[in-house]
Write an enzyme that holds these catalytic residues in place. Sequence first.
Site, PDB file in Angstrom:
ATOM      1  N   ALA A  66       0.873  -1.179   0.000  1.00  0.00           N
ATOM      2  CA  ALA A  66       0.000   0.000   0.000  1.00  0.00           C
ATOM      3  C   ALA A  66       0.904   1.221   0.000  1.00  0.00           C
ATOM      4  CB  ALA A  66      -0.874  -0.015   1.241  1.00  0.00           C
ATOM      5  N   GLY A 112       0.561  -4.997   0.873  1.00  0.00           N
ATOM      6  CA  GLY A 112      -0.611  -4.995  -0.011  1.00  0.00           C
ATOM      7  C   GLY A 112      -0.350  -5.658  -1.356  1.00  0.00           C
ATOM      8  N   GLU A 115      -0.721  -9.228  -0.701  1.00  0.00           N
ATOM      9  CA  GLU A 115      -2.161  -9.441  -0.460  1.00  0.00           C
ATOM     10  C   GLU A 115      -2.934  -9.486  -1.786  1.00  0.00           C
ATOM     11  OE1 GLU A 115      -2.092  -6.254   2.444  1.00  0.00           O
ATOM     12  OE2 GLU A 115      -2.933  -7.603   3.934  1.00  0.00           O
ATOM     13  N   GLU A 135       4.737  -4.895   7.246  1.00  0.00           N
ATOM     14  CA  GLU A 135       3.867  -3.946   7.954  1.00  0.00           C
ATOM     15  C   GLU A 135       4.295  -3.681   9.398  1.00  0.00           C
ATOM     16  OE1 GLU A 135       2.755  -6.101   5.759  1.00  0.00           O
ATOM     17  OE2 GLU A 135       1.003  -5.337   4.706  1.00  0.00           O
TER      18      GLU A 135
HETATM   19  N1  CAA Z   1       4.614   3.188  -0.648  1.00  0.00           N
HETATM   20  C1  CAA Z   1       5.013   4.366  -1.176  1.00  0.00           C
HETATM   21  N2  CAA Z   1       6.150   4.526  -1.864  1.00  0.00           N
HETATM   22  C2  CAA Z   1       6.926   3.427  -2.029  1.00  0.00           C
HETATM   23  C3  CAA Z   1       6.571   2.171  -1.507  1.00  0.00           C
HETATM   24  C4  CAA Z   1       5.341   2.072  -0.792  1.00  0.00           C
HETATM   25  N3  CAA Z   1       4.884   0.908  -0.288  1.00  0.00           N
HETATM   26  N4  CAA Z   1       7.544   1.286  -1.803  1.00  0.00           N
HETATM   27  C5  CAA Z   1       8.462   1.964  -2.509  1.00  0.00           C
HETATM   28  N5  CAA Z   1       8.096   3.260  -2.648  1.00  0.00           N
HETATM   29  C6  CAA Z   1       8.822   4.337  -3.325  1.00  0.00           C
HETATM   30  C7  CAA Z   1       9.996   4.810  -2.506  1.00  0.00           C
HETATM   31  O1  CAA Z   1       9.598   5.720  -1.501  1.00  0.00           O
HETATM   32  C8  CAA Z   1      10.853   5.451  -3.593  1.00  0.00           C
HETATM   33  O2  CAA Z   1      10.310   6.706  -3.929  1.00  0.00           O
HETATM   34  P1  CAA Z   1      11.223   8.040  -3.730  1.00  0.00           P
HETATM   35  O3  CAA Z   1      12.376   7.846  -4.645  1.00  0.00           O
HETATM   36  O4  CAA Z   1      10.298   9.138  -4.124  1.00  0.00           O
HETATM   37  O5  CAA Z   1      11.618   8.049  -2.290  1.00  0.00           O
HETATM   38  C9  CAA Z   1      10.608   4.544  -4.796  1.00  0.00           C
HETATM   39  O6  CAA Z   1       9.401   3.855  -4.531  1.00  0.00           O
HETATM   40  C10 CAA Z   1      11.713   3.514  -4.993  1.00  0.00           C
HETATM   41  O7  CAA Z   1      11.869   2.793  -3.784  1.00  0.00           O
HETATM   42  P2  CAA Z   1      13.288   2.620  -3.026  1.00  0.00           P
HETATM   43  O8  CAA Z   1      14.198   3.731  -3.377  1.00  0.00           O
HETATM   44  O9  CAA Z   1      13.004   2.401  -1.587  1.00  0.00           O
HETATM   45  O10 CAA Z   1      13.792   1.287  -3.715  1.00  0.00           O
HETATM   46  P3  CAA Z   1      14.786   0.210  -3.100  1.00  0.00           P
HETATM   47  O11 CAA Z   1      15.139  -0.703  -4.214  1.00  0.00           O
HETATM   48  O12 CAA Z   1      15.887   0.873  -2.376  1.00  0.00           O
HETATM   49  O13 CAA Z   1      13.911  -0.602  -2.021  1.00  0.00           O
HETATM   50  C11 CAA Z   1      11.956  -1.761  -1.236  1.00  0.00           C
HETATM   51  C12 CAA Z   1      12.842  -1.403  -2.442  1.00  0.00           C
HETATM   52  C13 CAA Z   1      12.726  -2.718  -0.291  1.00  0.00           C
HETATM   53  C14 CAA Z   1      10.744  -2.484  -1.771  1.00  0.00           C
HETATM   54  C15 CAA Z   1      11.563  -0.480  -0.458  1.00  0.00           C
HETATM   55  O14 CAA Z   1      11.060   0.466  -1.404  1.00  0.00           O
HETATM   56  C16 CAA Z   1      10.524  -0.678   0.580  1.00  0.00           C
HETATM   57  O15 CAA Z   1      10.822  -1.172   1.669  1.00  0.00           O
HETATM   58  N6  CAA Z   1       9.258  -0.308   0.302  1.00  0.00           N
HETATM   59  C17 CAA Z   1       8.169  -0.383   1.255  1.00  0.00           C
HETATM   60  C18 CAA Z   1       7.649  -1.811   1.379  1.00  0.00           C
HETATM   61  C19 CAA Z   1       6.573  -1.893   2.418  1.00  0.00           C
HETATM   62  O16 CAA Z   1       6.785  -1.600   3.585  1.00  0.00           O
HETATM   63  N7  CAA Z   1       5.356  -2.342   2.019  1.00  0.00           N
HETATM   64  C20 CAA Z   1       4.231  -2.471   2.893  1.00  0.00           C
HETATM   65  C21 CAA Z   1       3.384  -1.227   2.834  1.00  0.00           C
HETATM   66  S1  CAA Z   1       2.155  -1.162   4.098  1.00  0.00           S
HETATM   67  C22 CAA Z   1       0.865  -2.113   3.511  1.00  0.00           C
HETATM   68  O17 CAA Z   1       0.926  -2.680   2.450  1.00  0.00           O
HETATM   69  C23 CAA Z   1      -0.326  -2.134   4.421  1.00  0.00           C
HETATM   70  C24 CAA Z   1      -1.423  -3.018   4.022  1.00  0.00           C
HETATM   71  O18 CAA Z   1      -1.366  -4.224   4.115  1.00  0.00           O
HETATM   72  C25 CAA Z   1      -2.708  -2.439   3.612  1.00  0.00           C
END
Ligand code: CAA
Length: 258
Positions: A66, A112, A115, A135
């Site tokens: 998400a 998400g 999911e 999460e």
């Molecule tokens: N939401 C918003 N933006 C996201 C994102 C997310 N889930 N995942 C990645 N992005 C964005 C980053 O912020 C970045 O944007 P900026 O350059 O503007 O900062 C861009 O995508 C590229 O990402 P990274 O630079 O972080 O790429 P990376 O290769 O270094 O890392 C990654 C990849 C490990 C997937 C890392 O991006 C990450 O940890 N992302 C978040 C994953 C996460 O926590 N997902 C769960 C979300 S909560 C959820 O899903 C709740 C639910 O069940 C409803």
Amino acid sequence: MEYTNIIKRINNKICYLTINRPKFLNALNNSTITELSSVIKSINKDISVRCVIITGSEKKAFVAGADIKEFSSFNKKQGKLLSKSGHDNLFNLIENLDIPCIAAINGFALGGGLELAMASHIRIASTNAKLGFPEVTLGVIPGYGGTQRLPQLVGKGIAFEMITTGKMISAEEALNIGLVNKVCNQEDLLDTCEEIANRIIGNSPVAISKAIKSINACYKSGVDGFKTEIELFGSCFETEDFEEGTKAFMEKRKPNYN
Ligand code: CAA
């Protein structure tokens, strides 16, 4: 409807949906969920489509979860609504489609994103895929069905471990625990999904839709799945597909379900 965050293509009865927010690793913001919901509803009414394949546009990501930036300032009421509207408008919708949905997991499938793959009926992952529920590292829990569908797929013990550690697993590990059906090279991912889709397309769409309902009944609280199966099995006997399928068998030819 014009789509900004998804690309829709239909070819040979397969609808390909590509989530296309590469800058954000295809993170599911509200407008992407709304677009996906709308396209999925329209596909379910389109008799020319017999299978859906969902994938991500970015080479390294299926969906990275998400959209954290969008919900970071939400309060309790907004958080609850985010989860409920996701369940109602997208994730339950996919699970209860009349046609099979295959998730082609081409990279990160996190939160998400995983999911979304789990709400789909079949999951195929490329070798570079990384799957997990981060999460709890963010101070939340999976909110689009992860705490419910993960134990159904992999069992309670592994679900507890994956969700409480927040650790990502490889495609190979996902295959070993039954989270994905198959693993292949990234360049073969769509072909592998198409192979499955093409087998599905040759079968009775009416029977497939009833089979999806019957399997799902196994996981619905308060529903007797065996009773559902008996009813749905019986209802097959009044369909043209049943007539065609059994007739084709007697005539030693392939059935034609067009
Ligand atoms: N939401 C918003 N933006 C996201 C994102 C997310 N889930 N995942 C990645 N992005 C964005 C980053 O912020 C970045 O944007 P900026 O350059 O503007 O900062 C861009 O995508 C590229 O990402 P990274 O630079 O972080 O790429 P990376 O290769 O270094 O890392 C990654 C990849 C490990 C997937 C890392 O991006 C990450 O940890 N992302 C978040 C994953 C996460 O926590 N997902 C769960 C979300 S909560 C959820 O899903 C709740 C639910 O069940 C409803």
